[in-house]
Design an enzyme around this catalytic site. Structure first.
Site, PDB file in Angstrom:
ATOM      1  N   LYS A  10       0.836  -1.194   0.000  1.00  0.00           N
ATOM      2  CA  LYS A  10       0.000   0.000   0.000  1.00  0.00           C
ATOM      3  C   LYS A  10       0.881   1.258   0.000  1.00  0.00           C
ATOM      4  CE  LYS A  10      -3.929  -2.284   2.318  1.00  0.00           C
ATOM      5  NZ  LYS A  10      -4.686  -2.405   3.604  1.00  0.00           N
ATOM      6  N   TYR A  50     -11.981  -2.891  -2.928  1.00  0.00           N
ATOM      7  CA  TYR A  50     -12.636  -2.857  -1.611  1.00  0.00           C
ATOM      8  C   TYR A  50     -14.084  -2.407  -1.808  1.00  0.00           C
ATOM      9  CZ  TYR A  50      -8.075  -3.080   0.846  1.00  0.00           C
ATOM     10  OH  TYR A  50      -6.848  -3.451   1.353  1.00  0.00           O
ATOM     11  N   ASN A 149      -1.622  -0.252   7.468  1.00  0.00           N
ATOM     12  CA  ASN A 149      -1.131  -1.601   7.780  1.00  0.00           C
ATOM     13  C   ASN A 149      -0.290  -2.188   6.640  1.00  0.00           C
ATOM     14  OD1 ASN A 149      -3.227  -2.078   6.031  1.00  0.00           O
ATOM     15  ND2 ASN A 149      -4.316  -3.514   7.346  1.00  0.00           N
ATOM     16  N   HIS A 152      -1.802  -5.354   1.509  1.00  0.00           N
ATOM     17  CA  HIS A 152      -2.997  -6.166   1.325  1.00  0.00           C
ATOM     18  C   HIS A 152      -2.536  -7.549   0.875  1.00  0.00           C
ATOM     19  CE1 HIS A 152      -6.756  -7.809  -0.180  1.00  0.00           C
ATOM     20  NE2 HIS A 152      -6.043  -8.223  -1.210  1.00  0.00           N
ATOM     21  N   GLU A 163      -9.267 -11.448  -7.168  1.00  0.00           N
ATOM     22  CA  GLU A 163      -8.376 -10.272  -7.129  1.00  0.00           C
ATOM     23  C   GLU A 163      -7.310 -10.334  -8.224  1.00  0.00           C
ATOM     24  OE1 GLU A 163      -8.829  -9.374  -2.340  1.00  0.00           O
ATOM     25  OE2 GLU A 163      -6.950 -10.200  -3.085  1.00  0.00           O
TER      26      GLU A 163
HETATM   27  P1  IDP Z   1      -7.033  -7.707   5.750  1.00  0.00           P
HETATM   28  O1  IDP Z   1      -6.333  -6.608   4.980  1.00  0.00           O
HETATM   29  O2  IDP Z   1      -6.208  -8.179   6.921  1.00  0.00           O
HETATM   30  O3  IDP Z   1      -7.494  -8.834   4.870  1.00  0.00           O
HETATM   31  P2  IDP Z   1      -9.845  -6.930   5.922  1.00  0.00           P
HETATM   32  O4  IDP Z   1     -10.707  -7.228   7.106  1.00  0.00           O
HETATM   33  O5  IDP Z   1     -10.080  -7.690   4.668  1.00  0.00           O
HETATM   34  O6  IDP Z   1      -8.326  -7.045   6.418  1.00  0.00           O
HETATM   35  O7  IDP Z   1      -9.996  -5.367   5.634  1.00  0.00           O
HETATM   36  C1  IDP Z   1      -9.473  -4.783   4.476  1.00  0.00           C
HETATM   37  C2  IDP Z   1      -8.751  -3.501   4.840  1.00  0.00           C
HETATM   38  O8  IDP Z   1      -9.704  -2.593   5.385  1.00  0.00           O
HETATM   39  C3  IDP Z   1      -7.686  -3.644   5.929  1.00  0.00           C
HETATM   40  O9  IDP Z   1      -6.419  -4.046   5.445  1.00  0.00           O
HETATM   41  C4  IDP Z   1      -7.640  -2.262   6.501  1.00  0.00           C
HETATM   42  O10 IDP Z   1      -6.859  -1.391   5.681  1.00  0.00           O
HETATM   43  C5  IDP Z   1      -9.109  -1.853   6.431  1.00  0.00           C
HETATM   44  N1  IDP Z   1      -9.816  -2.188   7.684  1.00  0.00           N
HETATM   45  C6  IDP Z   1     -10.140  -3.421   8.113  1.00  0.00           C
HETATM   46  N2  IDP Z   1     -10.740  -3.383   9.288  1.00  0.00           N
HETATM   47  C7  IDP Z   1     -10.814  -2.094   9.624  1.00  0.00           C
HETATM   48  C8  IDP Z   1     -11.344  -1.410  10.774  1.00  0.00           C
HETATM   49  O11 IDP Z   1     -11.875  -1.999  11.714  1.00  0.00           O
HETATM   50  N3  IDP Z   1     -11.240  -0.049  10.761  1.00  0.00           N
HETATM   51  C9  IDP Z   1     -10.649   0.623   9.748  1.00  0.00           C
HETATM   52  N4  IDP Z   1     -10.144   0.025   8.661  1.00  0.00           N
HETATM   53  C10 IDP Z   1     -10.230  -1.314   8.597  1.00  0.00           C
HETATM   54 MG    MG Z   2      -9.007  -8.973   3.478  1.00  0.00          MG
END
Ligand code: IDP
Ligand code: MG
Length: 185
Positions: A10, A50, A149, A152, A163
């Site tokens: 990212k 997303y 974070n 992805h 994807e």
């Molecule tokens: P992942 O990236 O670990 O697969 P997902 O639950 O698929 O996590 O969520 C996609 C992305 O959405 C995350 O990487 C993060 O950037 C964002 N995200 C996920 N959960 C939250 C949250 O609770 N608050 C804010 N952003 C979130």
């Molecule tokens: Mg995910």
């Protein structure tokens, strides 16, 4: 069992010059890079990756995080989820990303293991997110920015298939023999 999975570094990972470090971790595990590119996402494309469907899920998670952090809110799950989703779309479009496809045995699961938990504060040391980030999703959403974070990675085999189709054309993926291949057949 030989799977393909998508990784996206990212904008924060690219801007912090962690691209090489992150790629190295997957390569050292023996996963094979079969396609790679740098692109600047449009908002439209980011929303394909997303989709809005994730709003209730991230809203629910944020509410749970805030409860744990002692943050009180009048907002409902949907509103919080939409705010977090908007922050996420802004975050992933704020600079170029590096996307690549990895191939290997149980690649989806292995790549998720190396990635670490979604919220950096919960990600274990030794993982990409655990070693190079720490700010929780709950805090980021509370402050009104997308939780950084770093990467992805596809969450399941089905997600990986969809994807990879979205991000890479067939002729952008390559077949070649790596040194690890001799152990695969
Ligand atoms: P992942 O990236 O670990 O697969 P997902 O639950 O698929 O996590 O969520 C996609 C992305 O959405 C995350 O990487 C993060 O950037 C964002 N995200 C996920 N959960 C939250 C949250 O609770 N608050 C804010 N952003 C979130
Ligand atoms: Mg995910």
């Amino acid at each position: 069992m030989i799977e393909k999975t998508l990784v996206i570094i990212k904008p924060d990972g690219v801007k912090r010059s962690l691209t090489g470090e992150i790629i190295t971790r997957f390569e050292k595990a023996g996963l094979k890079i079969i396609g790679m590119k740098m692109i600047s996402l449009t908002k439209e494309f980011a929303k394909k990756h997303y989709p809005e469907d994730i709003i209730p899920r991230i809203g629910g998670k944020t509410l749970a995080d805030w409860k744990e952090m002692g943050i009180k809110t009048e907002k409902d799950e949907k509103t919080i989820g939409r705010d977090a989703w908007n922050d996420l779309i802004n975050y992933v479009t704020e600079g170029p990303v590096v996307a690549f496809v990895l191939e290997g045995v149980h690649a989806v699961e292995v790549v998720r293991k190396i990635t670490g938990s979604t919220s950096p504060h919960k990600a274990q040391p030794g993982t990409v997110r655990g070693d190079y980030s720490h700010i929780s999703m709950g805090y980021a959403t509370y402050r009104g920015f997308g939780g950084r974070n770093l990467i992805h990675t596809s969450g399941s085999k089905e997600e990986a298939e969809q994807e990879i189709k979205l991000w890479f054309k067939k002729d952008e993926l390559f077949k070649y023999k790596g040194v690890h291949d001799e152990h695969l057949v």
